[in-house]
Design an enzyme around this catalytic site. Structure first.
Site, PDB file in Angstrom:
ATOM      1  N   CYS A  90      -1.599  -0.151 -11.645  1.00  0.00           N
ATOM      2  CA  CYS A  90      -0.746  -0.572 -10.933  1.00  0.00           C
ATOM      3  C   CYS A  90       0.045   0.561 -10.295  1.00  0.00           C
ATOM      4  CB  CYS A  90       0.183  -2.025 -11.288  1.00  0.00           C
ATOM      5  SG  CYS A  90       1.142  -2.468  -9.861  1.00  0.00           S
ATOM      6  N   LEU A  91      -0.447   1.206  -9.142  1.00  0.00           N
ATOM      7  CA  LEU A  91       0.483   2.442  -8.867  1.00  0.00           C
ATOM      8  C   LEU A  91       0.563   2.407  -7.353  1.00  0.00           C
ATOM      9  CD1 LEU A  91       1.734   5.107  -9.537  1.00  0.00           C
ATOM     10  CD2 LEU A  91      -0.654   6.210  -9.670  1.00  0.00           C
TER      11      LEU A  91
END
Lengths: 157, 575
Positions: A90-91
């Protein structure tokens, strides 16, 4: 389609040329498919991931670089923003904050930065996120270090 | 005097004018006006969409002295709320306003890179000649083909209203002129789509404008000036509540109407009736209704069972007991059954009356026809005293209008005085007083509506002049009376009933004597004038007169409904 191929080829040449420039990242293209890449990154120092080597898998879409590549950890890692089972990351820059100016190399750098600075408020790994959010830094670090030893370090002997 | 004509006084009809203008030709109700300020709602057609935005764009452009595309970017960011935009400007300053919305006006076109013949595009990593690269207002320069692909991808992702620069962390929105030019070279379809999305943003992102809910969709949108709590009629004839987009339903609130429609539709009351009045046979499971006699019931399949507990029994019994069977649940079950029964009767009471009035206005067209027949017969008589029969039509419109009000008022009463919504809000006594007050008004209205209906049915075409004049007086008087009664009832609902509630979620559209407001057409002019820039679109702005006399839409000037946004607003507004 053509544009993405051309651009990936350029990136490939760049990687070959500057192989020694960034010793923490080793980016390799699949022999038969320029849209599949793997990378080996070194865990940043002064983090529980220090000493570990983590493998990333890149899957590049045809619209690249206008759309971001899909990246996931192949090596198991205990980190709030990485899914413990699938390795999904999750970036923001891999999602809505993507800019075509990023390269695979710079994505690797961003992931290393994420390893050093986890964002416990948007966790994919809730256990890890909860440890950090409740202030149990030691708990988080020891768990992360344990998994680094188990999964990301070459077996001795 | 027709209200619409006063707001848009002189039209300059051109030869090939559209048929949309016929809206004004409708014979209108001739009622005393509540307000004389004219129509506050407007129909925005595909043709007038651009002109509708122009005013807001201009205000922003004049105030901040920016170009049109920047004004649009700012307005889209602030959802076309000009006041909010100016609020931010006053409070936080121009720099903040621009940065927040992604507008860059510091143009650095003469930067150092111009000195070279080629630039390196950071996206495709190619060196491209300077003519094939474009620098955005934010200063970032990439090659045209990368920009084009970027626009294509973004529009496909549904982000056409806010396409950002490709550079990392650059919040700046791309110049729409660049997007348009580059896209149309390679993807003309996409350029058209982009154009449409930009135009329609005015409808979709704007709380003062909504699409007309008609199906099939008429293509129009409605703009209201101030209050979104109103009922409107689109030029396609669709009447609706601007707030919830359902049919016009005052004096019901939107929530009440939603509940009522649902209740009527899912036939929950039929199911309710079956549960209250019948029991399933323990053998064949058919619902069985008890039509009298003792508690031993026998189904048509031959099975006997106890009415009290529903269990199968033998046939041996007396009035008070069944042989070999006893059950002691009598009291408890009766209580819930009583309650459900009471609720059901209550609903039926309101629903029947609601339905009766709804059905009567379904017969509108028939009655209207009959009346028109009578009028034409009367007119042929060439009477000297009675020459004008508009009072019949007016009376008829009043009848239909008040029937609608009546029918919705029953749905309103069902919720207002029921347990469902306001049980906690009023004590029993309060409720009774209010209910009496309301029902008195409702009854008066109902009585007079029926009287009007009766008078309108009179065969006045066969009467002598003197009798006709009498009928005319009756109709006029009843119409005025009914109008006043409606007004009083709405006021009572607004002030005494809904107004006294603690939770202010229920509010209704105000009463309009002349019926649901017909939205007026937005007046625009598009004309083809010989001009070296090719097809031009001009919006006429008669600033010298101060009134809104505008020309009607001309079809050919539209180029098949496709707008040329390329022209700067300054050019369009010069005339």
């Amino acid at each position: 389609m053509q544009a993405s191929r051309a651009r990936l080829f350029k990136e490939y040449k760049e990687v070959q040329r500057e192989k020694t420039a960034d010793p923490d990242i080793q980016l390799v293209c699949d022999d038969s498919n320029i849209f599949k890449w793997t990378a080996l990154i070194k865990g940043p120092s002064e983090t529980p991931y220090e000493g570990g080597v983590f493998q990333l898998a890149f899957s590049v879409p045809e619209q690249y670089p206008l759309q971001p590549p899909q990246v996931r950890f192949l090596t198991k890692i205990f980190h709030p923003n990485v899914h413990f089972k699938t390795g999904e990351i999750c970036l923001d820059i891999l999602k809505n904050a993507w800019s075509p100016a990023w390269t695979l190399q710079s994505v690797c750098r961003a992931i290393i930065a994420l390893m050093a600075h986890p964002e416990p408020d948007s966790p994919l790994n809730c256990d890890s996120g909860n440890l950090l959010r409740s202030g149990d830094v030691r708990g988080y670090q020891s768990m992360a270090r344990m998994y680094t030893r188990l999964a990301a370090m070459p077996k001795k002997g | 005097m027709d209200d619409y004509a006063s707001s848009d006084d002189d039209y300059n009809y051109s030869d090939d004018q559209d048929s949309v203008g016929d809206v004004f030709a409708n014979d209108d109700l001739d009622f005393p006006l509540v307000s004389s300020k004219g129509s506050t709602t407007q129909v925005i057609t595909k043709e007038s969409l651009l002109a509708a935005q122009r005013e807001d764009l201009r205000r922003v452009m004049d105030m901040l002295s920016v170009r049109e595309q920047h004004a649009r970017t700012l307005l889209i960011y602030h959802r076309w709320d000009v006041d909010r935009l100016f609020g931010v400007y006053v409070e936080k300053g121009k720099a903040f306003l621009f940065a927040e919305a992604g507008v860059s006006v510091d143009e650095c076109r003469d930067s150092s890179s111009l000195a070279y013949d080629s630039v390196m595009c950071e996206i495709c990593m190619d060196d491209v000649p300077i003519e094939e690269a474009t620098r955005m207002d934010c200063g970032h320069c990439f090659c045209n083909s990368c920009w084009t692909e970027h626009f294509f991808v973004k529009i496909n992702e549904g982000q056409s209203k806010r396409i950002r620069c490709m550079a990392h962390k650059c919040n700046s929105i791309c110049d729409e002129a660049v997007v348009r030019t580059l896209l149309s070279r390679k993807y003309p379809d996409m350029a058209e789509k982009y154009e449409r999305f930009l135009l329609e943003s005015y409808i979709e992102d704007n709380k003062r404008v909504k699409w007309c809910p008609s199906t099939p969709h008429c293509g129009n949108a409605i703009r209201v000036e101030e209050d979104d709590l109103c009922e409107v009629e689109c030029s396609c004839g669709e009447q609706f509540c601007f707030n919830c987009l359902e049919e016009a339903h005052s004096p019901c609130s939107c929530l009440m109407w939603e509940l009522w429609v649902k209740k009527c539709r899912d036939e929950s009351e039929t199911v309710n009736w079956i549960t209250v009045h019948t029991k399933p046979c323990p053998k064949c499971h058919k619902p069985v209704e008890k039509n009298g006699g003792c508690n031993l019931v026998s189904c048509i399949c031959g099975q006997a069972f106890c009415w009290l507990c529903g269990g199968a029994t033998g046939r041996e019994h007396t009035w008070s007991s069944i042989a070999g069977h006893s059950c002691g649940r009598y009291k408890e079950q009766e209580k819930t059954a009583e309650r459900a029964k009471r609720d059901l009767y209550r609903y039926m009471h309101y629903h029947n009356r609601y339905k009766a009035h709804t059905d009567s206005f379904k017969l509108e067209s028939k009655l209207k026809e009959a009346i028109q027949g009578k009028i034409s017969i009367s007119e042929e008589k060439n009477s000297t005293t009675v020459t004008d029969y508009s009072w019949v039509n007016n009376g008829l419109s009043r009848l239909f209008r008040s029937r609608r009000v009546l029918s919705y008022s029953y749905a309103f009463a069902f919720y207002m005085f029921g347990d469902e919504l306001f049980k906690e809000e009023m004590s029993e006594d309060q409720r009774e007083i209010k209910q009496n007050l309301f029902e008195d008004q409702q009854q008066q209205l109902e009585g007079n509506v029926e009287r009007l209906s009766k008078v309108l049915e009179e065969p006045f075409e066969t009467f002598k002049d003197k009798k006709v004049m009498e009928i005319r007086m009756q109709i006029l008087n009843l119409s005025t009376l009914i109008d006043n009664l409606c007004k009083t009832m709405y006021e009572c609902i607004e002030n005494d009933l809904l107004g006294s509630l603690n939770h202010g979620i229920h509010s209704i559209a105000p009463y309009k004597s002349r019926g649901i407001e017909k939205a007026s057409e937005l007046q625009v002019s598009w004309s083809n004038k010989a001009n070296n820039t090719g097809v031009t679109a001009e919006v006429e702005r008669p600033e010298e007169s101060g009134c809104s006399s505008r020309k009607r839409a001309r079809k050919e000037g539209l180029g098949g409904g496709f707008f040329d946004l390329n022209l700067p607003a300054e050019f369009l507004d010069r005339n």
